[in-house]
Design an enzyme around this catalytic site. Structure first.
Site, PDB file in Angstrom:
ATOM      1  N   SER A   1       3.521 -19.600  -0.653  1.00 30.05           N
ATOM      2  CA  SER A   1       4.285 -20.695  -1.248  1.00 30.05           C
ATOM      3  C   SER A   1       5.755 -20.298  -1.324  1.00 30.05           C
ATOM      4  O   SER A   1       6.179 -19.362  -0.636  1.00 30.05           O
ATOM      5  CB  SER A   1       3.735 -21.033  -2.636  1.00 30.05           C
ATOM      6  OG  SER A   1       4.265 -22.253  -3.086  1.00 30.05           O
ATOM      7  N   ASN A   2       6.542 -20.975  -2.129  1.00 33.22           N
ATOM      8  CA  ASN A   2       7.963 -20.662  -2.293  1.00 33.22           C
ATOM      9  C   ASN A   2       8.364 -21.001  -3.720  1.00 33.22           C
ATOM     10  O   ASN A   2       7.596 -21.621  -4.451  1.00 33.22           O
ATOM     11  CB  ASN A   2       8.794 -21.432  -1.260  1.00 33.22           C
ATOM     12  CG  ASN A   2       8.588 -22.925  -1.395  1.00 33.22           C
ATOM     13  OD1 ASN A   2       8.941 -23.518  -2.408  1.00 33.22           O
ATOM     14  ND2 ASN A   2       7.979 -23.540  -0.391  1.00 33.22           N
ATOM     15  N   PRO A   3       9.582 -20.598  -4.158  1.00 37.59           N
ATOM     16  CA  PRO A   3       9.926 -20.747  -5.584  1.00 37.59           C
ATOM     17  C   PRO A   3      10.395 -22.143  -6.003  1.00 37.59           C
ATOM     18  O   PRO A   3      10.926 -22.300  -7.102  1.00 37.59           O
ATOM     19  CB  PRO A   3      11.073 -19.738  -5.786  1.00 37.59           C
ATOM     20  CG  PRO A   3      11.294 -19.075  -4.486  1.00 37.59           C
ATOM     21  CD  PRO A   3      10.624 -19.854  -3.426  1.00 37.59           C
TER      22      PRO A   3
ATOM     23  N   ALA B   1       9.886 -28.531  -0.663  1.00 33.57           N
ATOM     24  CA  ALA B   1      10.002 -27.309   0.135  1.00 33.57           C
ATOM     25  C   ALA B   1       8.620 -27.084   0.757  1.00 33.57           C
ATOM     26  O   ALA B   1       7.759 -26.421   0.176  1.00 33.57           O
ATOM     27  CB  ALA B   1      10.406 -26.140  -0.746  1.00 33.57           C
TER      28      ALA B   1
END
Ligand code: CTP
Length: 399
Positions: free
Chosen positions: A207-209, A274
């Site tokens: 995943s991403n922040p 995102a």
């Protein structure tokens, strides 16, 4: 946001009255000039001094003003108000307003009001369900007023049902919309937000922040401008924006399905999510056990949702975001062209703390199809949302 706007709050005698100063404080913080009219019953629940302190303006009550003054003051107040919000609206005031009765300051103001009127009913479930109350609500709507649906839940009487005074955030959103420009009324806007998660097994994912903050701000702003808004969101911690339909998804594939489905009837699609570009080739149904030595992960590409929308663009306005760690304008311009977008908001990520993932503010450069490049100053994500939607409104006028 509300500089130059006058809000008149009509308050009635109900237990929910103690929550109203919170709403009025928020409206004042946003720049509105807030005035309060209290019925006599209201003054038994909360002191006029509370409202005077919260609004910074003198409070009008029947107690201190003889009836002959109503006719002078109510006209002036009613004419000045861009919005009259009646909170809590008791069965009594709904009945008087629907019948056109003007026997005290508030009911007289309601007859003279020229701006928008919002009623926030709060009462016992049995009273709310009574045909007389329902008829009065229907009549007020017919007259052009907005009457909010109360929340369901535990009521002061101990009963559980509809009749609860709504959350301040929900009332505030309705006020902001009624005071807003209305320039997206009748338009459907789809916004994506947050990260996606690409699972390797039930307990591990890529995943991403992304926190979803930018997309949520865009959805709230589109609603403030009266759009019909659908927010397709990956996993986030944020409370859903009021008056927005939220579709929760986890993976890029689920986001694709939800966004493409909603985009069919949309005027505008804004991809602020995102989206993960890869996912593990296999997703194990059980937790993968660790073994001696390293582990190799094979990744495959996820669908590029925005590129797919760009290939079948139709008359929709398409807006993308570009998260870049270098060559911001060049990379964003390439994405704008490759994905056939009308507008792209480029922002640096992974560099300064005031921009990108999880920040409250953002440094954005807007690039449009016509070649224009506008570097915005450091702004809050709410302000970026307002600027992006200003551009969207102009783009809609062009298509
Ligand atoms: N996007 C998308 N589907 C993907 C990846 C990205 O719809 N699978 C959208 C994003 O929501 C954003 C835009 O495309 O609006 C650009 O995303 P970004 O991550 O900046 O760029 P990518 O196209 O993924 O390219 P790269 O990772 O190489 O920078």
């Amino acid at each position: 946001m509300l500089k130059g706007k006058t809000v008149l709050a009509g308050t009635c005698g109900g237990i929910a009255l103690y929550k109203v100063p919170l709403l009025l404080g928020r409206l004042r913080d946003l720049g509105a000039d807030v005035h309060v009219v209290m019925t006599e019953a209201a003054t038994r629940f909360v002191s006029p001094l509370t409202f005077q302190t919260v609004t910074g303006n003198p409070v009008h009550t029947d107690l201190f003003e003889p009836p002959r003054l109503w006719n002078v003051e109510h006209i002036a107040l009613a004419e000045r108000a861009d919005l009259v919000v009646v909170a809590p609206a008791t069965a009594n005031i709904l009945g008087k307003a629907a019948a056109g009765v003007a026997d005290d300051f508030l009911s007289t103001v309601l007859l003279a009001a020229r701006g928008q009127v919002l009623y926030v009913p709060a009462m016992d479930a049995a009273m709310y369900a009574h045909p007389a109350v329902q008829r009065n609500i229907a009549l007020l709507r017919e007259f052009g007023a907005e009457v909010m649906e109360p929340d369901r839940g535990r009521l002061a009487s101990g009963l559980v049902g509809p009749g609860r005074y709504p959350e301040t955030e929900r009332i505030l959103a309705a006020c902001l919309r009624l005071l807003g420009p209305g320039d997206l009324a009748g338009r459907k806007v789809v916004v994506s937000a947050g990260p996606t998660r690409e699972h390797l097994d039930p307990v591990r994912f890529l995943s991403n922040p992304s926190t979803g903050r930018m997309g949520f701000a865009l959805a709230a702003e589109a609603r403030r401008r009266s759009a019909d808004v659908v927010l397709v969101s990956g996993p986030t911690e944020l409370p859903p924006p009021p008056e927005v339909r939220v579709v929760e998804v986890t993976t890029a594939a689920e986001m694709r399905e939800a966004v493409l489905g909603e985009a069919a009837g949309a005027d505008v699609v804004i991809m602020a999510a995102a989206v993960a570009d890869w996912r593990p080739r296999e997703r194990a149904s059980r937790k993968v056990k660790k073994t001696e030595g390293d582990m190799e992960l094979r990744l495959v590409r996820t669908p590029d949702i925005l590129a797919e929308l760009g290939r079948d663009k139709g008359r929709r306005v398409l807006v993308g975001f570009a998260a870049e760690t270098g060559d911001l304008v060049e990379n964003a311009r390439a994405k704008l062209r490759a994905k056939n977008l009308d507008l792209i908001a480029a922002n640096p990520v992974g560099q300064a703390e005031d921009s990108g993932f999880a920040a409250v503010t953002n440094r954005v450069t807007l690039l449009a199809r016509d070649g224009s490049v506008e570097e915005l100053p450091l702004m809050t994500k709410d302000e970026v949302a307002r600027t992006v939607l200003d551009r969207v409104v102009r783009l809609l006028e062009e298509v």
